[in-house]
Structure formats: structure tokens, C-alpha cells
Design a protein around this motif. Structure first.
Motif, PDB file in Angstrom:
ATOM      1  N   HIS A  78       0.839  -1.206   0.000  1.00 42.26           N
ATOM      2  CA  HIS A  78       0.000   0.000   0.000  1.00 42.26           C
ATOM      3  C   HIS A  78       0.872   1.254   0.000  1.00 42.26           C
ATOM      4  O   HIS A  78       0.603   2.197  -0.758  1.00 42.26           O
ATOM      5  CB  HIS A  78      -0.925   0.023   1.215  1.00 42.26           C
ATOM      6  CG  HIS A  78      -1.991  -1.028   1.205  1.00 42.26           C
ATOM      7  ND1 HIS A  78      -2.774  -1.303   2.304  1.00 42.26           N
ATOM      8  CD2 HIS A  78      -2.421  -1.877   0.227  1.00 42.26           C
ATOM      9  CE1 HIS A  78      -3.639  -2.262   2.013  1.00 42.26           C
ATOM     10  NE2 HIS A  78      -3.432  -2.639   0.751  1.00 42.26           N
ATOM     11  N   VAL A 115       2.487   1.791  -3.461  1.00 43.62           N
ATOM     12  CA  VAL A 115       1.557   2.325  -4.462  1.00 43.62           C
ATOM     13  C   VAL A 115       1.234   3.788  -4.156  1.00 43.62           C
ATOM     14  O   VAL A 115       1.156   4.607  -5.076  1.00 43.62           O
ATOM     15  CB  VAL A 115       0.278   1.456  -4.557  1.00 43.62           C
ATOM     16  CG1 VAL A 115      -0.801   2.131  -5.373  1.00 43.62           C
ATOM     17  CG2 VAL A 115       0.626   0.090  -5.159  1.00 43.62           C
ATOM     18  N   LEU A 125      -0.295  -3.084  -8.712  1.00 44.75           N
ATOM     19  CA  LEU A 125      -1.695  -3.217  -8.295  1.00 44.75           C
ATOM     20  C   LEU A 125      -2.285  -4.556  -8.726  1.00 44.75           C
ATOM     21  O   LEU A 125      -3.022  -5.189  -7.956  1.00 44.75           O
ATOM     22  CB  LEU A 125      -2.539  -2.064  -8.846  1.00 44.75           C
ATOM     23  CG  LEU A 125      -2.409  -0.727  -8.128  1.00 44.75           C
ATOM     24  CD1 LEU A 125      -3.175   0.360  -8.887  1.00 44.75           C
ATOM     25  CD2 LEU A 125      -2.904  -0.814  -6.688  1.00 44.75           C
ATOM     26  N   SER A 177      -3.581  -7.387  -6.116  1.00 43.48           N
ATOM     27  CA  SER A 177      -4.986  -7.800  -6.140  1.00 43.48           C
ATOM     28  C   SER A 177      -5.141  -9.302  -6.326  1.00 43.48           C
ATOM     29  O   SER A 177      -5.941  -9.940  -5.635  1.00 43.48           O
ATOM     30  CB  SER A 177      -5.734  -7.074  -7.272  1.00 43.48           C
ATOM     31  OG  SER A 177      -5.781  -5.703  -7.029  1.00 43.48           O
ATOM     32  N   ASP A 228     -14.299  -4.012  -5.150  1.00 45.00           N
ATOM     33  CA  ASP A 228     -13.360  -2.888  -5.289  1.00 45.00           C
ATOM     34  C   ASP A 228     -12.298  -3.220  -6.329  1.00 45.00           C
ATOM     35  O   ASP A 228     -11.983  -2.408  -7.195  1.00 45.00           O
ATOM     36  CB  ASP A 228     -12.656  -2.574  -3.963  1.00 45.00           C
ATOM     37  CG  ASP A 228     -13.563  -1.992  -2.897  1.00 45.00           C
ATOM     38  OD1 ASP A 228     -14.723  -1.641  -3.197  1.00 45.00           O
ATOM     39  OD2 ASP A 228     -13.091  -1.887  -1.740  1.00 45.00           O
ATOM     40  N   HIS A 229     -11.739  -4.419  -6.227  1.00 45.20           N
ATOM     41  CA  HIS A 229     -10.710  -4.848  -7.181  1.00 45.20           C
ATOM     42  C   HIS A 229     -11.232  -4.818  -8.607  1.00 45.20           C
ATOM     43  O   HIS A 229     -10.517  -4.425  -9.526  1.00 45.20           O
ATOM     44  CB  HIS A 229     -10.224  -6.264  -6.858  1.00 45.20           C
ATOM     45  CG  HIS A 229      -9.322  -6.344  -5.680  1.00 45.20           C
ATOM     46  ND1 HIS A 229      -8.678  -7.513  -5.350  1.00 45.20           N
ATOM     47  CD2 HIS A 229      -8.936  -5.437  -4.751  1.00 45.20           C
ATOM     48  CE1 HIS A 229      -7.948  -7.315  -4.265  1.00 45.20           C
ATOM     49  NE2 HIS A 229      -8.101  -6.059  -3.880  1.00 45.20           N
ATOM     50  N   VAL A 277     -11.228  -1.279  -9.897  1.00 43.59           N
ATOM     51  CA  VAL A 277      -9.851  -0.831 -10.140  1.00 43.59           C
ATOM     52  C   VAL A 277      -9.307  -1.481 -11.405  1.00 43.59           C
ATOM     53  O   VAL A 277      -8.688  -0.819 -12.242  1.00 43.59           O
ATOM     54  CB  VAL A 277      -8.952  -1.140  -8.914  1.00 43.59           C
ATOM     55  CG1 VAL A 277      -7.482  -1.008  -9.257  1.00 43.59           C
ATOM     56  CG2 VAL A 277      -9.311  -0.230  -7.753  1.00 43.59           C
ATOM     57  N   GLU A 319     -10.329   5.551  -5.643  1.00 42.74           N
ATOM     58  CA  GLU A 319     -10.823   4.185  -5.424  1.00 42.74           C
ATOM     59  C   GLU A 319      -9.817   3.369  -4.619  1.00 42.74           C
ATOM     60  O   GLU A 319     -10.180   2.680  -3.666  1.00 42.74           O
ATOM     61  CB  GLU A 319     -11.109   3.507  -6.765  1.00 42.74           C
ATOM     62  CG  GLU A 319     -11.706   2.129  -6.652  1.00 42.74           C
ATOM     63  CD  GLU A 319     -13.159   2.122  -6.188  1.00 42.74           C
ATOM     64  OE1 GLU A 319     -13.516   1.186  -5.436  1.00 42.74           O
ATOM     65  OE2 GLU A 319     -13.918   3.019  -6.563  1.00 42.74           O
ATOM     66  N   VAL A 320      -8.552   3.447  -4.987  1.00 42.52           N
ATOM     67  CA  VAL A 320      -7.517   2.686  -4.282  1.00 42.52           C
ATOM     68  C   VAL A 320      -7.366   3.203  -2.855  1.00 42.52           C
ATOM     69  O   VAL A 320      -7.241   2.417  -1.910  1.00 42.52           O
ATOM     70  CB  VAL A 320      -6.179   2.712  -5.055  1.00 42.52           C
ATOM     71  CG1 VAL A 320      -5.051   2.125  -4.218  1.00 42.52           C
ATOM     72  CG2 VAL A 320      -6.319   1.945  -6.374  1.00 42.52           C
ATOM     73  N   HIS A 359     -10.140   1.838  -0.750  1.00 36.01           N
ATOM     74  CA  HIS A 359      -9.919   0.404  -0.540  1.00 36.01           C
ATOM     75  C   HIS A 359      -8.850   0.177   0.527  1.00 36.01           C
ATOM     76  O   HIS A 359      -9.027  -0.625   1.447  1.00 36.01           O
ATOM     77  CB  HIS A 359      -9.520  -0.242  -1.875  1.00 36.01           C
ATOM     78  CG  HIS A 359      -9.195  -1.687  -1.783  1.00 36.01           C
ATOM     79  ND1 HIS A 359     -10.162  -2.657  -1.714  1.00 36.01           N
ATOM     80  CD2 HIS A 359      -8.001  -2.332  -1.752  1.00 36.01           C
ATOM     81  CE1 HIS A 359      -9.575  -3.855  -1.648  1.00 36.01           C
ATOM     82  NE2 HIS A 359      -8.277  -3.669  -1.667  1.00 36.01           N
ATOM     83  N   VAL A 360      -7.739   0.900   0.420  1.00 35.97           N
ATOM     84  CA  VAL A 360      -6.635   0.772   1.378  1.00 35.97           C
ATOM     85  C   VAL A 360      -7.113   1.146   2.782  1.00 35.97           C
ATOM     86  O   VAL A 360      -6.847   0.440   3.753  1.00 35.97           O
ATOM     87  CB  VAL A 360      -5.434   1.637   0.936  1.00 35.97           C
ATOM     88  CG1 VAL A 360      -4.435   1.833   2.063  1.00 35.97           C
ATOM     89  CG2 VAL A 360      -4.751   1.007  -0.280  1.00 35.97           C
TER      90      VAL A 360
END
Length: 187
Positions: free
Chosen positions: A15, A18, A47, A51, A79-80, A83, A110-111, A114-115
């Protein structure tokens, strides 16, 4: 890509990696040219690997060990999917495409969401539900999965753990061969 430690430490290191790439991308959004394209490719590779590994090992563990884990895992997989569709769109864009900047911002949002969800909800629950040895074993599985995972988005591929474990190594081999030939991800 492989940071070491238990599953939570491994994924949190991903995380941060990224997030650092996103910061660099933001600094290049105007006039980044090929350097921006290379960084987007590098971010996409990370990513996608992350994922796939989560779908193969993390979410099945969440389903098994965390109360209400099935719904949590389903949400994270959704979510994945969002993305991955955005990454597929980005893959087709040149650095001068007018739609790239808004799409990158949407991807970052979005990421980030999610994180935040994983780090504030899922990871603490998993840490409480699993032994340190289970978390270490999951970390090893995640690292192995990332080393074999595809490097390009495949949004139409099945996201069930079994299908991913069967299909991802083959897709990963093809993706890595394409990357080798084109030089993608070697910035």
C-alpha cells in the motif's frame, strides 16, 4: 514486490509503495510523456499482482477466520473489479490523452478508499482472528502468488480463489513474456 513479514506487514508495505507511486504520478500529470507512461505501467503491475494475491489467499482467509468475513471479502473483490477496469482503460491511453488525468484521479480515490477500508477494518479483524503463525504463512503465500501473478489487468478473468490459482500463473507467464519483449515495467 516482496517485502517480507506477515500478511498484514506485506500488504501494508505494498500500500505504501503504491501511494508513493501515486504521489510521483501526480507530480507528472502534465507533460510527463513517456516517463509518466512508464510509471503508470509500473503502478499497474504492482496493483494487479497485489490484487491477485489478495484474491487467492487473503480473502479466503478472511472468509474462514473473521466473523462476517464473507461480506467483507465480497466487497473488497468488488473494489478490485472496479480498479481493474480502470487499469484496463489506462493501459490503452497515451500520456497525452485528455481522459488520462481524470481517470488517474478516479483510480487514486478508489484505491485510497480500498486501502483505508482494509487497514482500518479488515486487517485488525484478521490480526485478532489469526495466530501469528497463520499470518506469517499467509505472508509467504501472498509473496509467492505475487511472483507468479499477471502484470496486466484482466477484468474478464474469474475472481474466485480457485480459478485465480489455476489461471493466474499462465496469464502471469504470458504477461511477463510480453513485458520482456516490450520492455514494459523496466523504467
Amino acid at each position: 514486490m516482496g517485502h517480507g513479514g506477515n500478511v498484514i506487514d506485506e500488504l501494508m508495505a505494498d500500500h505504501r509503495e503504491v501511494e508513493e507511486m501515486f504521489s510521483r504520478i501526480q507530480g507528472m500529470m502534465t507533460g510527463g510523456g513517456q516517463e509518466l507512461r512508464n510509471l503508470i505501467d509500473e503502478m499497474t503491475i504492482e496493483l494487479v499482482r497485489h490484487s491477485v494475491a489478495e484474491e487467492q489467499y487473503l480473502y479466503p482467509a478472511v472468509r474462514e477466520h473473521v466473523e462476517g468475513g464473507g461480506a467483507m471479502a465480497d466487497k473488497e473483490i468488488e473494489d478490485h473489479g472496479r480498479v481493474e477496469k480502470m487499469l484496463k482503460q489506462l493501459e490503452k491511453m497515451g500520456p497525452d490523452d485528455a481522459q488520462m488525468s481524470p481517470l488517474i484521479r478516479q483510480l487514486m480515490d478508489e484505491v485510497a478508499s480500498h486501502v483505508q477500508d482494509e487497514e482500518t477494518n479488515l486487517f485488525p479483524m484478521l490480526r485478532r482472528a489469526c495466530t501469528p503463525q497463520q499470518l506469517d504463512d499467509l505472508g509467504d503465500k501472498i509473496r509467492r502468488a505475487k511472483s507468479m501473478a499477471p502484470t496486466r489487468p484482466h477484468p474478464a478473468a474469474p475472481s474466485t480463489p480457485m480459478a485465480s490459482k489455476l489461471l493466474a500463473p499462465g496469464a502471469g507467464l504470458v504477461d511477463r513474456a510480453r513485458d520482456f519483449v516490450t520492455g514494459r515495467g523496466k523504467s
